[in-house]
Motif scaffolding. Structure first.
Motif, PDB file in Angstrom:
ATOM      1  N   GLY A 215      71.249  43.801 118.573  1.00  0.00           N
ATOM      2  CA  GLY A 215      70.782  45.145 118.920  1.00  0.00           C
ATOM      3  C   GLY A 215      71.746  46.217 118.456  1.00  0.00           C
TER       4      GLY A 215
ATOM      5  N   LEU B   4      71.252  49.118 115.436  1.00  0.00           N
ATOM      6  CA  LEU B   4      71.445  50.558 115.647  1.00  0.00           C
ATOM      7  C   LEU B   4      72.500  51.107 114.692  1.00  0.00           C
TER       8      LEU B   4
ATOM      9  N   ALA C  84      74.026  55.906 121.446  1.00  0.00           N
ATOM     10  CA  ALA C  84      73.024  55.115 122.159  1.00  0.00           C
ATOM     11  C   ALA C  84      73.512  54.950 123.588  1.00  0.00           C
TER      12      ALA C  84
ATOM     13  N   TRP D  86      68.915  49.281 127.340  1.00  0.00           N
ATOM     14  CA  TRP D  86      68.141  49.194 126.114  1.00  0.00           C
ATOM     15  C   TRP D  86      66.834  48.459 126.325  1.00  0.00           C
TER      16      TRP D  86
ATOM     17  N   GLN E 134      65.129  51.360 121.426  1.00  0.00           N
ATOM     18  CA  GLN E 134      65.773  51.153 120.123  1.00  0.00           C
ATOM     19  C   GLN E 134      64.903  51.700 118.994  1.00  0.00           C
TER      20      GLN E 134
END
Length: 190
Positions: free
Chosen positions: A54, A58, A66, A72, A77
């Motif tokens: 993840g 990103l 973030a 998340w 995302q």
């Protein structure tokens, strides 16, 4: 809001290449640092595990802020990535290709697979489980398996991003071939 067994997570991560399942497994084993320590203890010094899938996604997409990973979701995302402007996306992808984190050499990756096949890394039962999952991989049918005879046994794992296409694994040569046996192979393309 859902629960999975470790076996279900392994199946999703290995067979279907589900990154969320891979991240859940990474968390279960103690995180990237624990995996990297284990790799070093087994003699692999050029396979680096530094982030979750993840976070890697990103970073590669150029997301500079973030919220904490605990909040998340796939939808979050996707929204964060969709909000990135083209220049930041291009910068994120360029940085990804030169970043030393989460990298491996094809040579050590092939060595890892060769040692896996020999049950030199895990007990035989766990080795057989992992190889069985890799034989059932549904992604990359036109990569390592692409030009091989359809009945060729290939235990492999693909990796794909917007800027790399990889496939690594073990090809079982036909018993009637000039040199029967297995070949560990790693193909990395950027």
């Amino acid at each position: 809001g859902v629960s999975f067994t470790v076996m279900e997570l392994l199946e999703l991560a290995m067979v279907e290449s589900d990154n969320t399942a891979a991240d859940a497994l990474l968390k279960l084993v103690g995180g990237a640092d624990a995996v990297e320590r284990r790799l070093r203890a087994m003699g692999f010094h050029h396979i680096n595990v530094d982030r979750t899938e993840g976070q890697l996604l990103l970073d590669m997409a150029g997301v500079t802020y973030a919220p904490p990973p605990e909040v998340w979701t796939v939808e979050l995302q996707r929204r964060l990535i969709a909000d990135v402007d083209r220049a930041s996306l291009d910068l994120g992808r360029a940085h990804y290709l030169s970043d030393e984190r989460d990298t491996a050499t094809p040579n050590e990756t092939a060595q890892l697979h060769g040692r896996l096949q020999l049950a030199d890394l895990l007990p035989r039962a766990e080795t057989d489980l992992l190889l069985n999952l890799m034989m059932r991989t549904t992604t990359g049918t036109r990569r390592l398996k692409g030009r091989l005879p359809p009945d060729t046994i290939v235990a492999h794992k693909t990796g794909t991003t917007a800027v790399v296409i990889n496939d690594v694994g073990i090809i079982t040569l036909p018993a009637d071939s000039r040199i029967p046996g297995r070949v560990a192979i790693a193909v990395f393309v950027a």
